[in-house]
Scaffold this motif. Structure first.
Motif: not given
Length: 195
Positions: A58-64
């Motif tokens: 699980q990680q931060f994703r800028a586009p979503p």
């Protein structure tokens, strides 16, 4: 007559390269297309056949986050292919992201991830692991600010997420489906109420 690239204009070059290409189609029509290029990639869904679990990250994703406000995605282990072959890359990513030492990998497919815009081809793998194969905490490369959380999930729960349409990451959905199709004995049978 075949399609032919007439010109390429690079608009940006960083981690990825963004270009506009002019293409002459077989019918003679001249069109422009935008292309994102960052190379090949791999993804691997690691699963424990004894405990009937899988490792996701699980990680931060800028586009979503930009498009929908979704702060984190639940994904299979994945990364850009920087090594000579995709298996070496899959093993390196599994160790970096999940602290997992992988042995044999089962190739599912090599696919275009977004052929309308990107040159990325991703090789998808399934890989069995044992509890003792988890040799570090994982979490990603600190200098890359990945801030990865490792999630070990029961395969029954993974199937529930898949069936409910809650696996929003395409590579993870494809790998979960492949695991269920190739190794159905690892998943709980559907009850009468599920049918």
């Amino acid at each position: 007559m075949k399609s032919e690239i007439i010109s390429i204009e690079t608009k940006y070059k960083g981690w990825a390269r963004f270009s506009v290409v002019s293409v002459c189609l077989p019918n003679g029509q001249l069109v422009q297309r935008e292309i994102e290029d960052h190379g090949a990639a791999v993804a691997v869904l690691a699963f424990d056949p004894e405990r009937k679990t899988a490792i996701l990250v699980q990680q931060f994703r800028a586009p979503p986050f930009f498009s929908s406000g979704q702060e984190h995605t639940l994904e299979a282990i994945a990364g850009i292919q920087e090594d000579a072959d995709s298996i070496t890359t899959a093993r390196r990513e599994a160790l970096e992201e999940a602290g997992l030492h992988l042995h044999s990998l089962e190739c599912v497919a090599t696919v275009w991830t977004m052929p309308g815009i990107s040159t990325e081809r991703m090789t998808l793998y399934l890989a069995a692991y044992r509890r003792t194969d988890r040799i570090t905490e994982g979490g990603g490369v600190a200098t890359e600010h990945e801030n990865i959380t490792v999630v070990e999930i029961e395969l029954g729960k993974l199937a529930e997420l898949m069936d409910a349409g809650e696996l929003a990451d395409m590579k993870t959905l494809v790998l979960a489906q492949a695991l269920k199709m190739r190794h159905p004995e690892l998943f709980p049978p559907k009850s009468d109420k599920d049918m």
